[in-house]
Scaffold this motif. Sequence first.
Motif, PDB file in Angstrom:
ATOM      1  N   SER A  62       0.803  -1.221   0.000  1.00 54.41           N
ATOM      2  CA  SER A  62       0.000   0.000   0.000  1.00 54.41           C
ATOM      3  C   SER A  62       0.838   1.275   0.000  1.00 54.41           C
ATOM      4  O   SER A  62       0.306   2.350  -0.310  1.00 54.41           O
ATOM      5  N   VAL A  63       2.114   1.179   0.336  1.00 50.81           N
ATOM      6  CA  VAL A  63       2.951   2.383   0.414  1.00 50.81           C
ATOM      7  C   VAL A  63       4.101   2.379  -0.594  1.00 50.81           C
ATOM      8  O   VAL A  63       4.824   3.372  -0.705  1.00 50.81           O
ATOM      9  N   LYS A  64       4.253   1.294  -1.326  1.00 51.36           N
ATOM     10  CA  LYS A  64       5.348   1.218  -2.306  1.00 51.36           C
ATOM     11  C   LYS A  64       5.232   2.348  -3.313  1.00 51.36           C
ATOM     12  O   LYS A  64       4.157   2.630  -3.833  1.00 51.36           O
ATOM     13  N   GLY A  65       6.358   2.982  -3.567  1.00 47.46           N
ATOM     14  CA  GLY A  65       6.385   4.088  -4.508  1.00 47.46           C
ATOM     15  C   GLY A  65       6.050   5.428  -3.890  1.00 47.46           C
ATOM     16  O   GLY A  65       6.243   6.466  -4.523  1.00 47.46           O
ATOM     17  N   ARG A  66       5.541   5.417  -2.677  1.00 47.36           N
ATOM     18  CA  ARG A  66       5.188   6.680  -2.006  1.00 47.36           C
ATOM     19  C   ARG A  66       6.028   6.918  -0.761  1.00 47.36           C
ATOM     20  O   ARG A  66       6.353   8.067  -0.441  1.00 47.36           O
ATOM     21  N   PHE A  67       6.361   5.859  -0.046  1.00 49.76           N
ATOM     22  CA  PHE A  67       7.141   5.968   1.193  1.00 49.76           C
ATOM     23  C   PHE A  67       8.554   5.454   0.952  1.00 49.76           C
ATOM     24  O   PHE A  67       8.769   4.503   0.189  1.00 49.76           O
ATOM     25  N   THR A  68       9.500   6.072   1.635  1.00 50.57           N
ATOM     26  CA  THR A  68      10.885   5.625   1.568  1.00 50.57           C
ATOM     27  C   THR A  68      11.458   5.546   2.977  1.00 50.57           C
ATOM     28  O   THR A  68      11.419   6.529   3.718  1.00 50.57           O
ATOM     29  N   ILE A  69      11.992   4.388   3.316  1.00 55.12           N
ATOM     30  CA  ILE A  69      12.642   4.216   4.606  1.00 55.12           C
ATOM     31  C   ILE A  69      14.145   4.297   4.417  1.00 55.12           C
ATOM     32  O   ILE A  69      14.689   3.812   3.421  1.00 55.12           O
ATOM     33  N   SER A  70      14.799   4.949   5.354  1.00 58.85           N
ATOM     34  CA  SER A  70      16.254   5.053   5.295  1.00 58.85           C
ATOM     35  C   SER A  70      16.795   5.049   6.722  1.00 58.85           C
ATOM     36  O   SER A  70      16.044   5.268   7.674  1.00 58.85           O
ATOM     37  N   GLY A  71      18.079   4.798   6.836  1.00 60.53           N
ATOM     38  CA  GLY A  71      18.659   4.722   8.167  1.00 60.53           C
ATOM     39  C   GLY A  71      20.023   5.351   8.242  1.00 60.53           C
ATOM     40  O   GLY A  71      20.722   5.472   7.227  1.00 60.53           O
ATOM     41  N   ASP A  72      20.362   5.777   9.424  1.00 60.33           N
ATOM     42  CA  ASP A  72      21.696   6.315   9.707  1.00 60.33           C
ATOM     43  C   ASP A  72      22.271   5.450  10.818  1.00 60.33           C
ATOM     44  O   ASP A  72      21.927   5.627  11.991  1.00 60.33           O
ATOM     45  N   ASN A  73      23.118   4.492  10.457  1.00 67.45           N
ATOM     46  CA  ASN A  73      23.648   3.553  11.441  1.00 67.45           C
ATOM     47  C   ASN A  73      24.459   4.261  12.522  1.00 67.45           C
ATOM     48  O   ASN A  73      24.439   3.868  13.690  1.00 67.45           O
ATOM     49  N   ALA A  74      25.150   5.314  12.148  1.00 63.92           N
ATOM     50  CA  ALA A  74      25.984   6.026  13.119  1.00 63.92           C
ATOM     51  C   ALA A  74      25.135   6.698  14.189  1.00 63.92           C
ATOM     52  O   ALA A  74      25.579   6.873  15.327  1.00 63.92           O
ATOM     53  N   LYS A  75      23.915   7.063  13.811  1.00 64.49           N
ATOM     54  CA  LYS A  75      23.031   7.758  14.754  1.00 64.49           C
ATOM     55  C   LYS A  75      21.958   6.842  15.320  1.00 64.49           C
ATOM     56  O   LYS A  75      21.106   7.291  16.091  1.00 64.49           O
ATOM     57  N   ASN A  76      21.973   5.564  14.921  1.00 58.98           N
ATOM     58  CA  ASN A  76      20.926   4.621  15.359  1.00 58.98           C
ATOM     59  C   ASN A  76      19.538   5.203  15.103  1.00 58.98           C
ATOM     60  O   ASN A  76      18.641   5.123  15.953  1.00 58.98           O
ATOM     61  N   THR A  77      19.377   5.766  13.941  1.00 57.59           N
ATOM     62  CA  THR A  77      18.145   6.470  13.603  1.00 57.59           C
ATOM     63  C   THR A  77      17.599   5.959  12.282  1.00 57.59           C
ATOM     64  O   THR A  77      18.362   5.685  11.347  1.00 57.59           O
ATOM     65  N   VAL A  78      16.288   5.848  12.221  1.00 51.76           N
ATOM     66  CA  VAL A  78      15.617   5.461  10.991  1.00 51.76           C
ATOM     67  C   VAL A  78      14.605   6.540  10.638  1.00 51.76           C
ATOM     68  O   VAL A  78      14.038   7.197  11.521  1.00 51.76           O
ATOM     69  N   TYR A  79      14.427   6.737   9.341  1.00 49.58           N
ATOM     70  CA  TYR A  79      13.533   7.773   8.841  1.00 49.58           C
ATOM     71  C   TYR A  79      12.486   7.128   7.933  1.00 49.58           C
ATOM     72  O   TYR A  79      12.741   6.113   7.291  1.00 49.58           O
ATOM     73  N   LEU A  80      11.344   7.780   7.869  1.00 50.41           N
ATOM     74  CA  LEU A  80      10.314   7.370   6.923  1.00 50.41           C
ATOM     75  C   LEU A  80       9.822   8.613   6.202  1.00 50.41           C
ATOM     76  O   LEU A  80       9.150   9.458   6.797  1.00 50.41           O
ATOM     77  N   GLN A  81      10.201   8.722   4.947  1.00 51.70           N
ATOM     78  CA  GLN A  81       9.716   9.819   4.117  1.00 51.70           C
ATOM     79  C   GLN A  81       8.418   9.380   3.477  1.00 51.70           C
ATOM     80  O   GLN A  81       8.381   8.378   2.752  1.00 51.70           O
ATOM     81  N   MET A  82       7.366  10.112   3.764  1.00 49.17           N
ATOM     82  CA  MET A  82       6.035   9.757   3.269  1.00 49.17           C
ATOM     83  C   MET A  82       5.552  10.839   2.310  1.00 49.17           C
ATOM     84  O   MET A  82       5.391  11.998   2.715  1.00 49.17           O
ATOM     85  N   ASN A  83       5.357  10.461   1.067  1.00 43.11           N
ATOM     86  CA  ASN A  83       4.873  11.384   0.046  1.00 43.11           C
ATOM     87  C   ASN A  83       3.500  10.952  -0.441  1.00 43.11           C
ATOM     88  O   ASN A  83       3.086   9.803  -0.244  1.00 43.11           O
ATOM     89  N   SER A  84       2.822  11.869  -1.090  1.00 45.48           N
ATOM     90  CA  SER A  84       1.492  11.588  -1.647  1.00 45.48           C
ATOM     91  C   SER A  84       0.583  10.947  -0.600  1.00 45.48           C
ATOM     92  O   SER A  84      -0.093   9.949  -0.862  1.00 45.48           O
ATOM     93  N   LEU A  85       0.568  11.533   0.566  1.00 51.26           N
ATOM     94  CA  LEU A  85      -0.225  10.967   1.660  1.00 51.26           C
ATOM     95  C   LEU A  85      -1.716  11.058   1.347  1.00 51.26           C
ATOM     96  O   LEU A  85      -2.195  12.042   0.766  1.00 51.26           O
ATOM     97  N   GLN A  86      -2.408  10.019   1.746  1.00 44.43           N
ATOM     98  CA  GLN A  86      -3.847   9.919   1.531  1.00 44.43           C
ATOM     99  C   GLN A  86      -4.542   9.719   2.870  1.00 44.43           C
ATOM    100  O   GLN A  86      -3.909   9.305   3.848  1.00 44.43           O
ATOM    101  N   PRO A  87      -5.822   9.991   2.936  1.00 42.63           N
ATOM    102  CA  PRO A  87      -6.549   9.818   4.207  1.00 42.63           C
ATOM    103  C   PRO A  87      -6.387   8.419   4.804  1.00 42.63           C
ATOM    104  O   PRO A  87      -6.357   8.281   6.030  1.00 42.63           O
ATOM    105  N   GLU A  88      -6.238   7.424   3.957  1.00 38.10           N
ATOM    106  CA  GLU A  88      -6.088   6.064   4.479  1.00 38.10           C
ATOM    107  C   GLU A  88      -4.722   5.818   5.116  1.00 38.10           C
ATOM    108  O   GLU A  88      -4.500   4.778   5.734  1.00 38.10           O
ATOM    109  N   ASP A  89      -3.809   6.759   4.963  1.00 37.01           N
ATOM    110  CA  ASP A  89      -2.503   6.651   5.626  1.00 37.01           C
ATOM    111  C   ASP A  89      -2.544   7.181   7.056  1.00 37.01           C
ATOM    112  O   ASP A  89      -1.578   7.016   7.803  1.00 37.01           O
TER     113      ASP A  89
END
Length: 121
Positions: A62-89
């Motif tokens: 349901s999120v392929k092509g719209r969301f991107t997950i990425s991580g920074d191992n040095a900071k022990n941090t993960v990000y979720l970039q969410m584009n084209s958000l819809q009410p069902e998100d």
Amino acid sequence: QVQLVESGGGLVQPGGSLRLSCAASGSIVSINSMGWYRQAPGKQRESVAMITRSGTTTYANSVKGRFTISGDNAKNTVYLQMNSLQPEDAAVYYCNGRIRGGGSLWALNYWGKGTLVTVSS
């Protein structure tokens, strides 16, 4: 003790974007994977995206092509970039980490407290 703290939720209009962050802290020996789940009112918690220590990513269909997950191992941090958000998100988004903490022989599942994403005009 390992803690996961999310940030970045909020209100966005349909078609808009948000970026979530999740930082792991505490006594961390290693992180096998980190990811995002979400739970909408009246629904079960579902997996959204995950990234392994080596960088392999998986997404819910349901999120392929719209969301991107990425991580920074040095900071022990993960990000979720969410584009084209819809009410069902719209949901509470929870950070999850499969983490080996200090004093533990095994990696355990840890959860953040969640951050609310609202998609509405």
